[in-house]
Motif scaffolding. Sequence first.
Motif, PDB file in Angstrom:
ATOM      1  N   LEU A 146      -7.396   6.257  -1.202  1.00 13.70           N
ATOM      2  CA  LEU A 146      -7.318   4.898  -1.755  1.00 13.70           C
ATOM      3  C   LEU A 146      -7.984   3.866  -0.852  1.00 13.70           C
ATOM      4  N   HIS A 147      -8.529   4.326   0.261  1.00 11.04           N
ATOM      5  CA  HIS A 147      -9.244   3.459   1.208  1.00 11.04           C
ATOM      6  C   HIS A 147      -8.357   2.332   1.727  1.00 11.04           C
ATOM      7  N   GLU A 148      -7.080   2.645   1.925  1.00 10.18           N
ATOM      8  CA  GLU A 148      -6.173   1.678   2.523  1.00 10.18           C
ATOM      9  C   GLU A 148      -6.440   1.598   4.028  1.00 10.18           C
ATOM     10  N   PRO A 149      -6.283   0.434   4.620  1.00 13.88           N
ATOM     11  CA  PRO A 149      -6.616   0.293   6.044  1.00 13.88           C
ATOM     12  C   PRO A 149      -5.605   0.991   6.945  1.00 13.88           C
ATOM     13  N   VAL A 155      -5.114   6.364   3.180  1.00 17.52           N
ATOM     14  CA  VAL A 155      -6.311   5.926   3.901  1.00 17.52           C
ATOM     15  C   VAL A 155      -7.569   6.601   3.364  1.00 17.52           C
ATOM     16  N   THR A 156      -7.488   7.913   3.098  1.00 23.69           N
ATOM     17  CA  THR A 156      -8.690   8.656   2.701  1.00 23.69           C
ATOM     18  C   THR A 156      -9.026   8.523   1.223  1.00 23.69           C
ATOM     19  N   SER A 194       0.841  -1.192   0.000  1.00 20.76           N
ATOM     20  CA  SER A 194       0.000   0.000   0.000  1.00 20.76           C
ATOM     21  C   SER A 194       0.878   1.245   0.000  1.00 20.76           C
TER      22      SER A 194
END
Length: 296
Positions: free
Chosen positions: A257-260, A254-255, A90
């Motif tokens: 690419l919606h990575e955890p 995170v915001t 990521s």
Amino acid sequence: MTRRGWFLFGALCVIWGIPYLLIKIAVRDISPAALVFLRTTLGAIVILPFSFRPGQLRPLLARWRPLVLYTAVEIALPWFLLSDAERRLSSSLTGLLIAAVPLVGATLSAASGGPERLDGRRVAGLLLGLLGVAALLGLDVGRGDLAAVAKMAVVVLCYAIGPLIISRRLADVPSMPVVMASLAACAVGYAPFALTQLPVALPPGEVIAAVVVLGVVCTALAFLVFFKLIAEVGPVRATVVTYVNPAVAVALGVTLLHEPFTVGTGIGFVLILTGSFLATRAAQASPRATSVAPAE
């Protein structure tokens, strides 16, 4: 710091915090070699008018060996490996791993006879940073990603070696011509490989935009801003940007690419940045030693 200094500092924190997001987008449709070629070509073209003045070319030609070495260590090899690794990792994890560069840099500088010594505070910082990396690898990295992590380890090592080459072999050469020549040399070196790997069809608009921003903003503009920041606040304060870039990388990953945002990310973030701060806090770098930071 003046308002201008804070503005330049904030701008550079963002500019050098977004490459990981953009690389993640670009490698969906473009090979790592082609991406490095396009980025360095754009960067060299944009930065050329700001680079050379009468009499500055001759010192570069006289130092072509360390210049080639710097180009390979700081741009050609790490940018390829970073792009290749982001096919598996990521963007936020990549940004956090890059945050270990000051830790490795402090260790290499002390081990190679530099002015900095590993006192108790620096040793504590190195240990904290290693714990942070261990937390990231143990909690966030699967077995299938170990090869990508190994590539990132080489990237971190390269980014730590690059400034040492500048400070010890190219300290009396103007910084901007060094950057431009390195970008141009890298573009020429990658051209034979990249031109055969360019996409047959036009990539999506977001991929094209990512490449353009990487070359123009994150490369050319970033160095121009960095040198202005050094002139405004000094080299030591300017390098503090290294501690903020990972936060930007994580926030964007995170915001957008919606990575955890995992437990490993949180623990690793705190430990690596705290360790980097302690390990490099007392370092008194000269302007030449810090004039070229890791080219994110």
